[in-house]
Scaffold this motif. Sequence first.
Motif, PDB file in Angstrom:
ATOM      1  N   LYS A 449       0.827  -1.205   0.000  1.00 18.48           N
ATOM      2  CA  LYS A 449       0.000   0.000   0.000  1.00 18.48           C
ATOM      3  C   LYS A 449       0.861   1.254   0.000  1.00 18.48           C
ATOM      4  CE  LYS A 449      -2.260   0.966   3.776  1.00 18.48           C
ATOM      5  NZ  LYS A 449      -3.311   0.909   4.826  1.00 18.48           N
ATOM      6  N   ASP A 530      -5.939  -0.045  -0.220  1.00 16.87           N
ATOM      7  CA  ASP A 530      -4.696  -0.793  -0.379  1.00 16.87           C
ATOM      8  C   ASP A 530      -4.057  -0.488  -1.729  1.00 16.87           C
ATOM      9  OD1 ASP A 530      -2.977  -2.797   0.914  1.00 16.87           O
ATOM     10  OD2 ASP A 530      -3.458  -4.030  -0.845  1.00 16.87           O
ATOM     11  N   GLY A 532      -3.958   2.378  -2.935  1.00 18.88           N
ATOM     12  CA  GLY A 532      -3.418   3.731  -2.863  1.00 18.88           C
ATOM     13  C   GLY A 532      -4.374   4.805  -3.292  1.00 18.88           C
TER      14      GLY A 532
END
Length: 632
Positions: A449, A530, A532
């Motif tokens: 992440k 996760d 981003g």
Amino acid sequence: MQDRFTAATQEVLAYLHEQENKDLLRFITCGSVDDGKSTLIGRLLYDSKQIFEDQLAALDKDSARWGTTGGAIDLALLTDGLQAEREQGITIDVAYRFFATDRRKFIVADTPGHEQYTRNMATGASTADLAVLLVDARKGVLTQTRRHSYIVSLLGIRHVVVAVNKMDLVGYDRSVFERIVAEYRAFADRLDIPHVTCIPLSALAGENVTTPGTAMPWWEGPALLPFLETVEVAAARTQAPLRFPVQWVNRPNQDFRGFSGTIVAGRVRPGDAVAVLPSARTSTVARIVTMDGDLEEAVAGQAVTLTLTDEIDVSRGDVIAAAGARPEVADQFAAHVVWMNDHAMMPGRGYLLQFGTHLVGGQITEIKHKVNVNTLEHTAGKRLELNEVGFCNLALDHPVPFDAYAECRETGSFILIDRVTNATLGCGTITFALRRAQNIHWQPMTVDKAARAAAKGQKPCILWFTGLSGAGKSTVANLVEKKLHAGGYHTYTLDGDNVRHGLNKDLGFTEEDRVENIRRVAETARLFVDAGLIVLVSFISPFREERRMARSLVGADEFLEVWVDAPLEVCEQRDPKGLYAKARKGTIANFTGISSPYEPPENAELVLAAGEHDPETLADQVVAALKARGIA
């Protein structure tokens, strides 16, 4: 004088030693309403001379005021201590009483017979070794008789005494007793209760309670108390492998570190090889420490402190077990659940689960079937109502050590707790770990992440927009995403209507489906974080518990709850989809704000006055809040 004093002291010490070495039987009385449970316990206490003179005087006075025996002493009042119990003549709470005979000590739990208080009966049964199940000779086997029998079998009680009470009201008729016994045994044969003993008696008249009566010469079996004095129930606990849930890490100074708790199964000696679960680290028992000095051996039921030869990490909630016979460790399992709350159990809703000394978050993921307590048939169901029993799959936040309940009651049982109120909602008994839990593992990824967020030059998070239908959630979320996109941020919006075209197209609008709707969306939003991204979630999400669950899936600084707060009358005036009009006509069921509740956020990071400002202004407030937090 001194000799007499010494002799008296020795006599007292001898008596105390004798009492200490008597074994203890814990049992419950259960059955349907007005089967005579409280009267039976009162008779046991009265006939075994366990009532002091002042108690007897108080009982005589209470009988005149509350009694149901026409002025005679009402023995039921010895256990029915609540005023509501005395006024209604029923047992509501669980009443525990201690008494002893020359052969054994007893702790008896008088449990309620009313269906409304089945939860209290299950509480009393959870620590009992034997159940005395009362049946009114006039009424026979009733629904509550079957329900209590099923719970008794579910909670692993292996000895049941069927006390057919009030035989005096049927003329001590042998055929009545035999008919009830035949009916009950036909039902009990389908339950996992290995030892069933049936005794005819009259608690009110004292027939066959503490001594054999004279009114039933045809009965050749034991009276109730002699049977309770001799039945063997406790041997299995000490013969099982060691199970020692750690309750407290005992560190009074830097030279001592022990682990305190109660041995729930097996025995332990210094030098025994043990394993600490769930970490699976192994060591050897160095000492068994008590206030009275070290022991050479400790067995199930004893509270002790263990020290180990190795300095390994052991915390409250861990289980110290025999190294060669360890409990399983898993985060998913199948279990029977008895629901004890007025509000139904919903699959997918987050609860706290207490396993002995260990507290963990989790949820019931699926109801495999419900159990009809009358017929023992399996029926389909999407929720568990008060007093219902279901066979369910459960998933936990992290793995815990446990045994199948049939092997160890203490490590195979749990209670479900409300995350907000801490109220006990239900109890469960574990059957087995799910194979999927053994086959599924986290696959480590090189790109995580942090790397994905760094590549995008942003801090990922969830913006969770909640509010009534028509409050403007989707409009504001769309404007916020437009502004973020213009600023070069990577975003995605999960909208309530859009998601139901694909991911959640199989879900309706019942409370159970709405809980599952939010669970799926929350898990999807976590994946976007996760990746981003800044993910905007626009759902009514009416229940606090589901919003709390969504928050728990990501970091504390990665979730912002945005309450789009518009009054109901404003939302009804807008009614962009015509849904409020349909709900008012009754053509739409479970509509939030009309026929289904909305639970406003209690600590939202951002509250938007949607009834006072236009969407553009509200979107600017959200973006400003993101900038203040270093997200945008």
